[in-house]
Design a protein around this motif. Structure first.
Motif, PDB file in Angstrom:
ATOM      1  N   VAL A  13      -8.947  -1.176   4.954  1.00  0.00           N
ATOM      2  CA  VAL A  13      -9.318  -0.070   4.053  1.00  0.00           C
ATOM      3  C   VAL A  13      -8.826  -0.322   2.630  1.00  0.00           C
ATOM      4  O   VAL A  13      -9.450   0.132   1.660  1.00  0.00           O
ATOM      5  CB  VAL A  13      -8.781   1.282   4.573  1.00  0.00           C
ATOM      6  N   ALA A  14      -7.722  -1.050   2.467  1.00  0.00           N
ATOM      7  CA  ALA A  14      -7.147  -1.251   1.139  1.00  0.00           C
ATOM      8  C   ALA A  14      -8.014  -2.151   0.267  1.00  0.00           C
ATOM      9  O   ALA A  14      -8.190  -1.886  -0.931  1.00  0.00           O
ATOM     10  CB  ALA A  14      -5.740  -1.827   1.239  1.00  0.00           C
ATOM     11  N   ILE A  15      -8.571  -3.203   0.840  1.00  0.00           N
ATOM     12  CA  ILE A  15      -9.409  -4.112   0.043  1.00  0.00           C
ATOM     13  C   ILE A  15     -10.672  -3.412  -0.452  1.00  0.00           C
ATOM     14  O   ILE A  15     -10.987  -3.485  -1.644  1.00  0.00           O
ATOM     15  CB  ILE A  15      -9.734  -5.385   0.844  1.00  0.00           C
ATOM     16  N   PRO A  16     -11.434  -2.700   0.404  1.00  0.00           N
ATOM     17  CA  PRO A  16     -12.568  -1.924  -0.127  1.00  0.00           C
ATOM     18  C   PRO A  16     -12.133  -0.885  -1.156  1.00  0.00           C
ATOM     19  O   PRO A  16     -12.858  -0.637  -2.132  1.00  0.00           O
ATOM     20  CB  PRO A  16     -13.160  -1.256   1.116  1.00  0.00           C
ATOM     21  N   ALA A  17     -10.967  -0.273  -0.955  1.00  0.00           N
ATOM     22  CA  ALA A  17     -10.481   0.725  -1.909  1.00  0.00           C
ATOM     23  C   ALA A  17     -10.262   0.104  -3.283  1.00  0.00           C
ATOM     24  O   ALA A  17     -10.671   0.670  -4.308  1.00  0.00           O
ATOM     25  CB  ALA A  17      -9.186   1.352  -1.403  1.00  0.00           C
ATOM     26  N   MET A  40      -6.868   4.495   1.211  1.00  0.00           N
ATOM     27  CA  MET A  40      -5.616   3.874   1.633  1.00  0.00           C
ATOM     28  C   MET A  40      -4.746   4.846   2.416  1.00  0.00           C
ATOM     29  O   MET A  40      -3.973   4.444   3.301  1.00  0.00           O
ATOM     30  CB  MET A  40      -4.867   3.334   0.407  1.00  0.00           C
ATOM     31  N   ALA A  41      -4.882   6.153   2.096  1.00  0.00           N
ATOM     32  CA  ALA A  41      -4.086   7.165   2.783  1.00  0.00           C
ATOM     33  C   ALA A  41      -4.537   7.384   4.223  1.00  0.00           C
ATOM     34  O   ALA A  41      -3.894   8.136   4.966  1.00  0.00           O
ATOM     35  CB  ALA A  41      -4.136   8.482   2.009  1.00  0.00           C
ATOM     36  N   GLN A  48       2.804   6.627  -0.865  1.00  0.00           N
ATOM     37  CA  GLN A  48       2.900   5.168  -0.864  1.00  0.00           C
ATOM     38  C   GLN A  48       1.615   4.540  -1.372  1.00  0.00           C
ATOM     39  O   GLN A  48       1.646   3.530  -2.105  1.00  0.00           O
ATOM     40  CB  GLN A  48       3.212   4.649   0.540  1.00  0.00           C
ATOM     41  N   ALA A  49       0.466   5.118  -1.011  1.00  0.00           N
ATOM     42  CA  ALA A  49      -0.818   4.602  -1.493  1.00  0.00           C
ATOM     43  C   ALA A  49      -0.887   4.653  -3.014  1.00  0.00           C
ATOM     44  O   ALA A  49      -1.335   3.704  -3.666  1.00  0.00           O
ATOM     45  CB  ALA A  49      -1.962   5.405  -0.882  1.00  0.00           C
ATOM     46  N   ALA A  50      -0.445   5.758  -3.600  1.00  0.00           N
ATOM     47  CA  ALA A  50      -0.471   5.898  -5.055  1.00  0.00           C
ATOM     48  C   ALA A  50       0.447   4.886  -5.714  1.00  0.00           C
ATOM     49  O   ALA A  50       0.115   4.303  -6.756  1.00  0.00           O
ATOM     50  CB  ALA A  50      -0.073   7.320  -5.451  1.00  0.00           C
ATOM     51  N   ALA A  51       1.623   4.651  -5.124  1.00  0.00           N
ATOM     52  CA  ALA A  51       2.577   3.706  -5.689  1.00  0.00           C
ATOM     53  C   ALA A  51       2.046   2.276  -5.627  1.00  0.00           C
ATOM     54  O   ALA A  51       2.218   1.495  -6.561  1.00  0.00           O
ATOM     55  CB  ALA A  51       3.916   3.806  -4.957  1.00  0.00           C
ATOM     56  N   ILE A  52       1.383   1.917  -4.529  1.00  0.00           N
ATOM     57  CA  ILE A  52       0.813   0.578  -4.401  1.00  0.00           C
ATOM     58  C   ILE A  52      -0.326   0.384  -5.380  1.00  0.00           C
ATOM     59  O   ILE A  52      -0.483  -0.679  -5.990  1.00  0.00           O
ATOM     60  CB  ILE A  52       0.331   0.339  -2.959  1.00  0.00           C
ATOM     61  N   LEU A  53      -1.111   1.420  -5.584  1.00  0.00           N
ATOM     62  CA  LEU A  53      -2.302   1.294  -6.414  1.00  0.00           C
ATOM     63  C   LEU A  53      -1.992   1.252  -7.909  1.00  0.00           C
ATOM     64  O   LEU A  53      -2.736   0.627  -8.672  1.00  0.00           O
ATOM     65  CB  LEU A  53      -3.253   2.457  -6.121  1.00  0.00           C
ATOM     66  N   LEU A  54      -0.908   1.899  -8.343  1.00  0.00           N
ATOM     67  CA  LEU A  54      -0.660   2.004  -9.785  1.00  0.00           C
ATOM     68  C   LEU A  54      -0.539   0.656 -10.496  1.00  0.00           C
ATOM     69  O   LEU A  54      -1.182   0.451 -11.539  1.00  0.00           O
ATOM     70  CB  LEU A  54       0.580   2.866 -10.046  1.00  0.00           C
ATOM     71  N   PRO A  55       0.251  -0.325 -10.005  1.00  0.00           N
ATOM     72  CA  PRO A  55       0.275  -1.627 -10.691  1.00  0.00           C
ATOM     73  C   PRO A  55      -1.097  -2.301 -10.725  1.00  0.00           C
ATOM     74  O   PRO A  55      -1.429  -3.000 -11.690  1.00  0.00           O
ATOM     75  CB  PRO A  55       1.268  -2.456  -9.863  1.00  0.00           C
TER      76      PRO A  55
END
Length: 256
Positions: A13-17, A40-41, A48-55
């Motif tokens: 799910v993370a790669i498509p996101a 991602m959630a 955690q999803a928001a923290a991973i996505l921000l960078p």
């Protein structure tokens, strides 16, 4: 030492996101950008999803700044950015008091009213471009900064003010790119202070980074070749989808 999430279902799910967010960052905008954290959630916590996505968002912003260099409206940025910085500050100060679900619910209602107003003006034949209004722009900038900090959902409030200005799609997108580049860069400071960037989150962000620039450049390629007659109906349609998703998430969480 950096580590990363090893669960294969996360990357399904993370790669498509990341790809969807990259297309949105490139200029397609709307619902695709909002779907990053919710997707991602599905397998990790929203925080955690928001923290991973921000960078990753920051890297996408850098690519977008290069892709849309030279396109921006200075008065818009001068009006909405101070409000956004103030909104980020409010989000930081109230991080332990306000939930993302509460913000999503209110934001969904406001966004639906915004789309309804556009539909009415279009049907009535009064869909003329708005002019700048400093107090209104600063208000929506503040709301955008706050909701961006709390729920990575700063797009709809920003669009409430900027879409009615009816810029050329290139000018609109270039201005939006600068705005969100500043917002996301500033958000790094409070996210770091709140301890969101641990070794696992940063390592996972690094693993997903290669997908970011390709999707962002693809989005920019499409928008630069899109006519205004297509761009604006598509933008409002995707904002409508975002509103429904915000309402669904907010109501589900608060009543569940």
């Amino acid at each position: 030492m950096l580590s990363l999430i090893t669960d294969p279902s996360f990357y399904l799910v993370a790669i498509p996101a990341v790809l969807l967010v990259g297309l949105a960052k490139g200029g397609l905008g709307g619902a695709m950008g909002f779907l990053g954290v919710p997707l991602m959630a599905l397998v990790i916590s929203p925080v955690q999803a928001a923290a991973i996505l921000l960078p990753i968002l920051v890297l996408m912003d850098m690519v977008s700044l290069w892709s849309w260099r030279g396109y921006y409206d200075r008065p818009t940025l001068a009006i909405v950015l101070p409000g956004a910085l103030f909104g980020i500050g409010i989000g930081w100060l109230t991080a332990t008091l306000v939930t993302g679900d509460m913000v999503r619910l209110v934001l969904g209602v406001v966004t639906l009213l915004f789309v309804a107003r556009w539909l009415y003006s279009t049907v009535a034949g009064s869909g003329q471009a708005s002019t700048h209004n400093v107090p209104v722009g600063m208000f929506w900038g503040t709301v955008s900064g706050f909701t961006s900090f709390v729920a990575h959902a700063g797009g709809p409030p920003y669009q409430v003010y900027t879409l009615p200005l009816r810029f050329d799609p290139k000018l609109y997108t270039g201005t939006s790119v600068i705005y969100f580049s500043v917002v996301n860069a500033v958000k790094l400071i409070p996210y770091f202070a709140l301890g969101q960037f641990d070794a696992v989150n940063l390592g996972t962000s690094l693993a997903l980074l290669p997908f970011a620039p390709l999707a962002t450049l693809a989005g920019a390629y499409v928008v630069k070749r899109m006519r205004a007659e297509i761009f604006y109906p598509l933008a409002y349609a995707t904002v409508f989808v975002v509103a429904l998703k915000l309402l669904w998430d907010g109501v589900s969480a608060l009543t569940g």
